[in-house]
Design an enzyme around this catalytic site. Structure first.
Site, short mmCIF file in Angstrom:
data_model
loop_
_atom_site.label_atom_id
_atom_site.label_comp_id
_atom_site.label_asym_id
_atom_site.label_seq_id
_atom_site.Cartn_x
_atom_site.Cartn_y
_atom_site.Cartn_z
N CYS A 1 -62.52 -0.71 4.29
CA CYS A 1 -63.72 -0.07 3.75
C CYS A 1 -63.48 1.41 3.42
O CYS A 1 -63.75 1.85 2.30
CB CYS A 1 -64.85 -0.22 4.77
SG CYS A 1 -66.38 0.54 4.25
N GLY B 1 -67.52 -11.39 -9.33
CA GLY B 1 -68.14 -11.10 -8.04
C GLY B 1 -68.38 -9.60 -7.94
O GLY B 1 -68.37 -8.88 -8.95
N HIS C 1 -96.50 8.36 -4.57
CA HIS C 1 -96.47 8.33 -6.03
C HIS C 1 -95.96 9.67 -6.55
O HIS C 1 -96.37 10.71 -6.03
CB HIS C 1 -97.88 8.09 -6.58
CG HIS C 1 -97.91 8.11 -8.07
ND1 HIS C 1 -97.41 7.08 -8.83
CD2 HIS C 1 -98.36 9.05 -8.95
CE1 HIS C 1 -97.55 7.37 -10.11
NE2 HIS C 1 -98.12 8.57 -10.21
P1 FAD Z 1 -61.19 -4.03 7.80
O1 FAD Z 1 -61.99 -2.92 7.26
O2 FAD Z 1 -60.39 -4.85 6.85
O3 FAD Z 1 -60.21 -3.37 8.88
C1 FAD Z 1 -59.23 -4.09 9.54
C2 FAD Z 1 -58.16 -3.14 10.03
O4 FAD Z 1 -57.32 -3.84 10.93
C3 FAD Z 1 -57.26 -2.60 8.92
O5 FAD Z 1 -57.25 -1.20 8.95
C4 FAD Z 1 -55.88 -3.16 9.27
O6 FAD Z 1 -54.83 -2.25 8.98
C5 FAD Z 1 -55.99 -3.37 10.77
N1 FAD Z 1 -55.09 -4.40 11.30
C6 FAD Z 1 -54.92 -5.67 10.86
N2 FAD Z 1 -54.03 -6.32 11.62
C7 FAD Z 1 -53.62 -5.45 12.55
C8 FAD Z 1 -52.69 -5.52 13.63
N3 FAD Z 1 -52.02 -6.65 13.93
N4 FAD Z 1 -52.50 -4.41 14.38
C9 FAD Z 1 -53.14 -3.27 14.12
N5 FAD Z 1 -54.04 -3.15 13.13
C10 FAD Z 1 -54.28 -4.22 12.36
N6 FAD Z 1 -68.47 -3.80 1.96
C11 FAD Z 1 -69.69 -3.24 1.95
O7 FAD Z 1 -70.51 -3.52 2.84
N7 FAD Z 1 -70.08 -2.35 0.99
C12 FAD Z 1 -69.25 -2.01 -0.02
O8 FAD Z 1 -69.61 -1.21 -0.88
C13 FAD Z 1 -67.96 -2.59 -0.06
N8 FAD Z 1 -67.10 -2.27 -1.04
C14 FAD Z 1 -65.85 -2.82 -1.04
C15 FAD Z 1 -65.01 -2.51 -2.08
C16 FAD Z 1 -63.74 -3.04 -2.13
C17 FAD Z 1 -62.82 -2.68 -3.28
C18 FAD Z 1 -63.30 -3.92 -1.10
C19 FAD Z 1 -61.92 -4.48 -1.10
C20 FAD Z 1 -64.15 -4.24 -0.06
C21 FAD Z 1 -65.44 -3.71 -0.02
N9 FAD Z 1 -66.35 -4.03 0.99
C22 FAD Z 1 -67.60 -3.49 0.97
C23 FAD Z 1 -65.99 -4.95 2.08
C24 FAD Z 1 -65.62 -4.16 3.34
O9 FAD Z 1 -64.55 -3.30 3.05
C25 FAD Z 1 -65.26 -5.09 4.47
O10 FAD Z 1 -66.32 -6.01 4.69
C26 FAD Z 1 -65.02 -4.32 5.76
O11 FAD Z 1 -64.00 -3.38 5.60
C27 FAD Z 1 -64.67 -5.28 6.91
O12 FAD Z 1 -64.47 -4.53 8.06
P2 FAD Z 1 -63.54 -5.06 9.24
O13 FAD Z 1 -63.66 -4.03 10.31
O14 FAD Z 1 -63.84 -6.45 9.56
O15 FAD Z 1 -62.04 -5.05 8.67
P1 NAI Z 2 -66.55 -12.39 -4.53
O1 NAI Z 2 -66.49 -13.55 -3.63
O2 NAI Z 2 -67.71 -11.50 -4.52
O3 NAI Z 2 -66.39 -12.88 -6.04
C1 NAI Z 2 -65.30 -13.61 -6.49
C2 NAI Z 2 -65.66 -14.27 -7.81
O4 NAI Z 2 -64.49 -14.84 -8.36
C3 NAI Z 2 -66.68 -15.38 -7.66
O5 NAI Z 2 -67.67 -15.22 -8.64
C4 NAI Z 2 -65.86 -16.65 -7.89
O6 NAI Z 2 -66.61 -17.70 -8.45
C5 NAI Z 2 -64.81 -16.13 -8.85
N1 NAI Z 2 -63.57 -16.90 -8.87
C6 NAI Z 2 -62.91 -17.46 -7.83
N2 NAI Z 2 -61.78 -18.03 -8.25
C7 NAI Z 2 -61.69 -17.81 -9.58
C8 NAI Z 2 -60.75 -18.14 -10.59
N3 NAI Z 2 -59.64 -18.79 -10.31
N4 NAI Z 2 -61.00 -17.75 -11.85
C9 NAI Z 2 -62.12 -17.05 -12.17
N5 NAI Z 2 -63.05 -16.73 -11.25
C10 NAI Z 2 -62.83 -17.09 -9.98
O7 NAI Z 2 -65.18 -11.61 -4.24
P2 NAI Z 2 -64.71 -10.16 -4.64
O8 NAI Z 2 -65.50 -9.63 -5.77
O9 NAI Z 2 -63.23 -10.27 -4.77
O10 NAI Z 2 -65.06 -9.33 -3.36
C11 NAI Z 2 -64.51 -9.68 -2.07
C12 NAI Z 2 -65.43 -9.34 -0.97
O11 NAI Z 2 -65.56 -7.94 -0.83
C13 NAI Z 2 -66.80 -9.92 -1.19
O12 NAI Z 2 -67.01 -10.91 -0.22
C14 NAI Z 2 -67.75 -8.81 -1.01
O13 NAI Z 2 -68.67 -9.12 -0.02
C15 NAI Z 2 -66.91 -7.62 -0.57
N6 NAI Z 2 -67.31 -6.48 -1.39
C16 NAI Z 2 -68.55 -5.97 -1.23
C17 NAI Z 2 -69.00 -4.94 -2.02
C18 NAI Z 2 -70.38 -4.45 -1.84
O14 NAI Z 2 -70.99 -4.78 -0.85
N7 NAI Z 2 -70.90 -3.65 -2.75
C19 NAI Z 2 -68.15 -4.34 -3.03
C20 NAI Z 2 -66.88 -4.98 -3.15
C21 NAI Z 2 -66.48 -5.99 -2.33
#
Ligand code: FAD
Ligand code: NAI
Length: 466
Positions: A41, A182, A445
């Site tokens: 995150c 997505g 408002h």
């Molecule tokens: P993570 O944040 O994945 O953290 C896991 C940590 O564990 C990592 O730092 C990793 O290095 C560490 N780790 C793993 N294995 C080991 C090990 N064996 N030893 C030591 N350390 C280890 N969610 C939202 O709610 N809002 C958003 O706007 C949003 N935007 C996103 C945008 C993108 C591009 C992406 C990819 C994700 C986004 N998400 C968003 C999803 C969000 O990032 C995740 O849901 C969240 O980070 C999950 O938290 P977590 O603590 O489960 O794991």
């Molecule tokens: P996602 O699950 O949101 O969307 C993936 C999309 O790819 C779906 O619409 C699916 O139908 C499509 N798809 C799957 N296989 C495909 C294929 N072979 N060809 C074409 N389309 C295909 O996953 P995304 O966008 O990668 O995000 C991953 C996670 O990160 C999500 O679960 C989301 O919750 C989290 N995230 C949250 C954010 C937020 O809260 N604002 C921002 C970014 C990520």
């Protein structure tokens, strides 16, 4: 060293869990293999993507939005390295903030990769090459998730990228093909479109944003199309040829048929994320995982191995930072003998595009599938005074209430600031409120939030401005 709790992973799940446990008097350590705290995150997810969304939105406003208000700034010039620097600063500020909180709460920190040889023990291959063997009463696995790969398509993070490469492109691509409509595809697709890329999104299903209310998704797709994003729905990418200057992306109808080839400078693969448990030693330990690789837990976050718990992206449920945080707090409280609990029925979801899309509770499709009779109240921002004053009238608020009890079951918003506005609905639903409660709550408002009240009034056909 011996602890009450060792948390593996310092994403929003892990670091929040560690802090809450320390607040409750437990002796806590965290292990993190990344150089900085904050997980996906803070390092490569929520935070950098939001910094880019913010900056690219202002860039677009300066280019197209200011003039209509009589503000002339000339043609804005993009300095991409500085914009990426702005994003990096946001990441640094946030990850350092977590490091500060670890110290403040007297949490021991180990930088290295954790392996769990048995319940009660955590071995750490430290980043500095040394090895630490730690003892603990409880272990919380919070190792998060990783990018889902598309078979046959190799991600090099330069031309064929995951979200990690897409937040660090050194040049605005002329043509960007996004695989997956997505959250990541639409947020990062929006960023690069605003900065000048021609964006085409290829989605396997016949709709965008699966899981979101369909009415909202359809309307949102129209808004994105107006902004210039192209969609190829019900289509799949079957290959990306990387030889030559332009990438050749093969796209086929999902149901089969003739392939077409799209040219691209960059391909973003955003087809979901998968739980990350590599190297933890779960198999040898006998920790149960499901078909999708998620660690199986009960409602108290216990795995099948006593003393080992799991939270966040690595277990079932929406892969969202705030869901992981709630679980982190709940499991810490349970470990301290309190009654930790997460209400999975009230977890908001937000897409941080412009306008934003926000929802909490159930969609119409889910209510239909569950056979629940419901009433709908809908109110467009076109009829909201503040939205009109700002000339930001795209979108609407939709309130879904139980047909018999009037209890609010879901709220869905498309509109500027929807991600902030959704929380009054979340609080209302947490308290089991009705659409009548919402309709009778005085709203200031002129605010966009008045549209939430009016949508609640519309449930009984008594919205004033419609
Ligand atoms: P993570 O944040 O994945 O953290 C896991 C940590 O564990 C990592 O730092 C990793 O290095 C560490 N780790 C793993 N294995 C080991 C090990 N064996 N030893 C030591 N350390 C280890 N969610 C939202 O709610 N809002 C958003 O706007 C949003 N935007 C996103 C945008 C993108 C591009 C992406 C990819 C994700 C986004 N998400 C968003 C999803 C969000 O990032 C995740 O849901 C969240 O980070 C999950 O938290 P977590 O603590 O489960 O794991
Ligand atoms: P996602 O699950 O949101 O969307 C993936 C999309 O790819 C779906 O619409 C699916 O139908 C499509 N798809 C799957 N296989 C495909 C294929 N072979 N060809 C074409 N389309 C295909 O996953 P995304 O966008 O990668 O995000 C991953 C996670 O990160 C999500 O679960 C989301 O919750 C989290 N995230 C949250 C954010 C937020 O809260 N604002 C921002 C970014 C990520």
């Amino acid at each position: 060293m011996s602890y009450d709790l060792i948390v593996i992973g310092t994403g929003p799940g892990g670091y929040v869990c560690a802090i809450r446990a320390a607040q409750l008097g437990l002796k806590v350590a965290v292990v993190e293999k990344r150089a900085t705290f904050g997980g996906t995150c803070l390092n490569i997810g929520c935070i950098p993507s939001k910094a880019l969304l913010h900056a690219s939105h202002l860039f677009e406003e300066a280019g197209h939005g200011f003039a209509k208000m009589g503000i002339s700034v000339g043609t804005p010039k993009l300095d991409l390295p500085s914009l990426l620097g702005f994003k990096d600063q946001a990441v640094e500020g946030n990850t350092k903030g977590v490091a500060f909180l670890m110290k403040k709460n007297k949490i021991d920190t180990y930088h290295g990769t954790a392996i769990v040889p048995t319940a009660g023990k955590v071995d750490v291959a430290m980043a500095d090459g040394t090895f630490q063997s730690l003892e603990t009463k409880a272990i919380v696995l919070a190792t998060g998730s990783d990018v889902a790969k598309l078979p046959g398509i190799e991600i090099d993070e330069k031309r064929v990228v995951s979200s990690t490469g897409a937040i660090a492109l050194e040049k605005v691509p002329g043509k960007l093909v996004v695989v997956g409509a997505g959250v990541i595809g639409l947020e990062l697709g929006s960023v690069w479109r605003r900065l000048g890329a021609e964006v085409t999104v290829v989605e396997f299903l016949d709709r965008i944003l699966p899981g979101m209310d369909l009415d909202v998704a359809k309307s949102f797709q129209r808004i994105l199309q107006k902004q210039g994003i192209g969609f190829k729905l019900a289509s799949k990418v079957t290959g990306v040829e990387t030889k030559g200057k332009a990438l050749k992306v093969s796209v086929e109808p999902a149901a089969g048929g003739d392939a077409e080839v799209l040219d691209a400078d960059v391909v973003l693969v955003a087809i979901g994320r998968v739980p990350y448990t590599e190297g933890l030693g779960l198999e040898a330990l006998g920790v149960e995982t499901d078909k999708r690789g998620r660690i199986v837990t009960d409602m108290y976050f216990r795995t099948n191995v006593p003393g080992i718990f799991a939270i966040g992206d690595v277990i079932a449920g929406p892969m969202l930072a705030h869901k992981a945080e709630e679980e982190g707090v709940a499991v810490a409280e349970l470990l301290a003998g309190q009654a930790g609990h997460v209400n999975y029925g009230v977890i908001p979801a937000v897409v941080y595009t412009s306008p934003e899309v926000a929802s909490v509770g159930r969609s119409e499709e889910e209510l239909k599938a569950e056979g629940i009779a419901y009433k709908v109240g809908k109110f467009p921002f076109l009829a909201n005074g503040r939205a009109k004053a700002n000339d930001e009238t795209d979108g609407f608020v939709k309130v879904l209430a139980d047909a018999t009890t009037d209890k609010v079951l879901g709220v869905h918003i498309i509109g500027v600031e929807a991600g902030e506005m959704i929380h009054e609905a979340a609080v209302l639903m947490e308290f089991g409120g009705s659409s009548e409660d919402l309709a009778r709550t005085c709203h200031a408002h002129p605010t966009r939030s008045e549209a939430v009240k009016e949508a609640a009034m519309a449930v009984e056909n008594r919205a004033i401005h419609m």
